[in-house]
Design a protein around this motif. Structure first.
Motif, short mmCIF file in Angstrom:
data_model
loop_
_atom_site.label_atom_id
_atom_site.label_comp_id
_atom_site.label_asym_id
_atom_site.label_seq_id
_atom_site.Cartn_x
_atom_site.Cartn_y
_atom_site.Cartn_z
N HIS A 25 0.81 -1.27 0.01
CA HIS A 25 0.28 0.22 -0.26
C HIS A 25 0.63 1.55 -0.02
CE1 HIS A 25 -2.82 -2.58 1.58
NE2 HIS A 25 -4.27 -1.96 1.16
N ALA A 26 2.01 1.69 0.88
CA ALA A 26 2.56 2.07 0.70
C ALA A 26 3.38 2.77 -0.86
CB ALA A 26 4.17 2.10 1.72
N ILE A 259 3.92 -7.67 6.67
CA ILE A 259 3.89 -7.27 8.26
C ILE A 259 3.27 -5.80 7.76
CG2 ILE A 259 6.22 -7.02 7.69
CD1 ILE A 259 6.14 -6.74 10.86
N SER A 260 2.22 -5.30 8.29
CA SER A 260 1.63 -4.35 8.30
C SER A 260 2.64 -2.62 8.82
CB SER A 260 0.30 -3.94 9.38
OG SER A 260 1.01 -4.09 10.54
N LEU A 261 2.67 -1.75 8.34
CA LEU A 261 2.86 -0.31 8.28
C LEU A 261 2.83 0.06 10.46
CD1 LEU A 261 1.70 1.65 4.95
CD2 LEU A 261 3.73 0.91 5.96
N ALA A 262 1.60 -0.14 10.83
CA ALA A 262 1.57 0.01 12.50
C ALA A 262 2.54 -0.83 12.58
CB ALA A 262 0.22 -0.53 12.52
N GLU A 263 3.13 -2.15 12.38
CA GLU A 263 3.97 -2.54 13.01
C GLU A 263 5.69 -2.85 12.92
OE1 GLU A 263 2.47 -7.40 13.27
OE2 GLU A 263 1.91 -6.13 11.12
N LEU A 264 5.26 -2.66 11.50
CA LEU A 264 6.77 -1.19 11.56
C LEU A 264 6.87 -0.36 12.39
CD1 LEU A 264 6.78 -1.56 7.55
CD2 LEU A 264 8.51 -3.46 9.02
N GLN A 266 6.39 0.18 15.38
CA GLN A 266 5.91 0.23 16.70
C GLN A 266 7.32 -0.18 16.85
OE1 GLN A 266 2.43 -2.33 16.65
NE2 GLN A 266 1.11 -0.82 17.09
N ASP A 267 7.67 -1.18 16.00
CA ASP A 267 9.50 -1.12 15.88
C ASP A 267 9.77 -0.77 15.45
OD1 ASP A 267 8.48 -3.91 15.82
OD2 ASP A 267 8.60 -5.04 14.09
N GLY A 268 9.64 0.46 15.42
CA GLY A 268 10.65 1.91 15.15
C GLY A 268 10.86 2.24 13.92
N LYS A 269 10.89 1.49 13.10
CA LYS A 269 10.75 1.90 12.16
C LYS A 269 10.73 3.37 11.27
CE LYS A 269 13.16 -1.73 10.07
NZ LYS A 269 12.75 -2.25 11.96
N THR A 270 10.87 4.14 10.76
CA THR A 270 10.95 5.91 10.06
C THR A 270 9.67 5.72 8.24
OG1 THR A 270 12.71 6.40 9.07
CG2 THR A 270 12.45 6.94 11.66
N PRO A 271 9.64 6.12 8.22
CA PRO A 271 9.73 6.85 6.80
C PRO A 271 10.16 6.03 5.76
CG PRO A 271 7.87 8.10 8.33
CD PRO A 271 9.03 7.75 9.29
N ASP A 272 11.54 6.39 6.67
CA ASP A 272 12.71 6.83 4.83
C ASP A 272 13.14 5.31 5.17
OD1 ASP A 272 12.88 9.07 4.78
OD2 ASP A 272 14.33 10.00 6.49
N ASP A 273 12.89 4.38 6.43
CA ASP A 273 13.18 2.56 6.37
C ASP A 273 12.11 2.30 5.78
OD1 ASP A 273 15.26 3.44 8.26
OD2 ASP A 273 13.50 3.30 10.04
N ILE A 274 10.22 2.78 5.45
CA ILE A 274 9.51 2.27 4.50
C ILE A 274 10.23 2.27 3.20
CG2 ILE A 274 7.44 1.81 3.83
CD1 ILE A 274 8.15 0.79 7.19
N TRP A 275 10.95 3.74 2.53
CA TRP A 275 10.82 3.62 1.61
C TRP A 275 11.99 3.52 0.92
CZ3 TRP A 275 6.85 5.24 0.74
CH2 TRP A 275 5.86 6.20 1.02
N ALA A 276 13.03 3.25 1.89
CA ALA A 276 14.14 1.86 1.72
C ALA A 276 14.05 0.31 1.19
CB ALA A 276 15.28 2.30 3.20
#
Length: 281
Positions: A25-26, A259-264, A266-276
């Motif tokens: 989705h992201a 794995i959901s964005l909410a879980e990520l 909560q695990d400390g991921k940032t939006p930049d981590d998501i894009w990476a």
């Protein structure tokens, strides 16, 4: 890349709240917002929650939270489809009044058993007497669009239907084949609407010039262009972006266990981590 004037560009991101958003989705959201940014246009957020058996309010709330966390913005108010069932019912009524829709009492199992492998479902309406007997017996039914009736109503124009598709090579005109879908459900047994009616109605209502979504819906324009012509709605330009795949080569999805964005988060991921993680910087 986009072929309309910049001042007219409008698209939408339209998730269904049947679960939490994930990396796929992201990636899709970013494709939509980046396309609008390049064209100097805007993105509307729409909540497609007509599936009353699977959609839940907490998932809608999570969609807002996840998208804001990723940095996306959209105009208010958001159109929530479950608040507008009467709009979609009026479309079904209009099609039925023109003889283009019929009641279908068959179950999915019956349709599967009666439709040869590799073919799509089409049918003729029941006789008035048989239909009334089933209604009197309290049997539930779905409304289906009759391709045969649509062909009769449009004549030669039915076989000349086409849609505009934006690809990496530029804008292309593709011949539409509504028969790919058979007699689609336009109002479900458990809902006053179905996907294609609600989506095309809202695309017209909200003035969408471009529909940007994943390759999993690449066949959707073939039937949606027919609805647009029947209802005299504008015809947007379509673009289907590549899907984000998992390590096993299957597209990421809720049912796939992504794995959901909410879980990520909560695990400390940032939006930049998501894009990476999805290969975007």
């Amino acid at each position: 890349m986009w072929s309309v004037s910049l001042s007219k560009f409008r698209t939408r991101f339209a998730p269904s709240p049947t679960g939490l958003l994930h990396l796929g989705h992201a990636a899709s959201a970013r494709a939509v917002w980046e396309a609008a940014a390049r064209a100097g246009g805007e993105v509307l957020l729409r909540i497609e929650d007509i599936d009353t058996t699977r959609c839940r309010p907490e998932f809608t709330d999570a969609i807002y939270e996840d998208l804001r966390w990723l940095g996306f913005e959209w105009p208010e108010p958001v159109r929530v489809q479950s608040e507008h069932f009467a709009d979609y019912a009026s479309v079904v009524e209009a099609l039925e009044a023109r003889g283009l829709a019929y009641r279908c009492f068959r179950t999915r199992a019956e349709i599967a058993a009666q439709t040869p492998a590799g073919q799509v479902f089409t049918s003729a309406p029941l006789s008035l007497a048989e239909e009334q007997a089933r209604l009197d017996a309290g049997e539930v039914f779905a409304w289906r669009l009759s391709l045969a009736a649509c062909q009769a109503a449009l004549g030669a124009a039915y076989h000349e239907l086409s849609f505009q598709l934006e690809t990496e090579a530029g804008l292309e005109t593709r011949r539409a084949d509504p028969g790919l879908h058979g007699d689609i459900v336009i109002a479900r047994k458990d809902s006053p609407s179905a996907y294609h009616i609600a989506a095309t109605h809202d695309d017209a209502l909200q003035g969408m010039t471009h529909i940007i979504r994943g390759q999993d819906l690449a066949d959707a324009p073939h039937i949606q262009i027919l609805l647009q012509v029947l209802m005299d709605w504008p015809q947007p330009i379509y673009h289907h972006h590549a899907l984000l795949m998992g390590p096993d080569g299957k597209r990421l999805s809720k049912s796939h266990g992504s794995i959901s964005l909410a879980e990520l988060r909560q695990d400390g991921k940032t939006p930049d981590d998501i894009w990476a993680m999805i290969g975007l910087q």
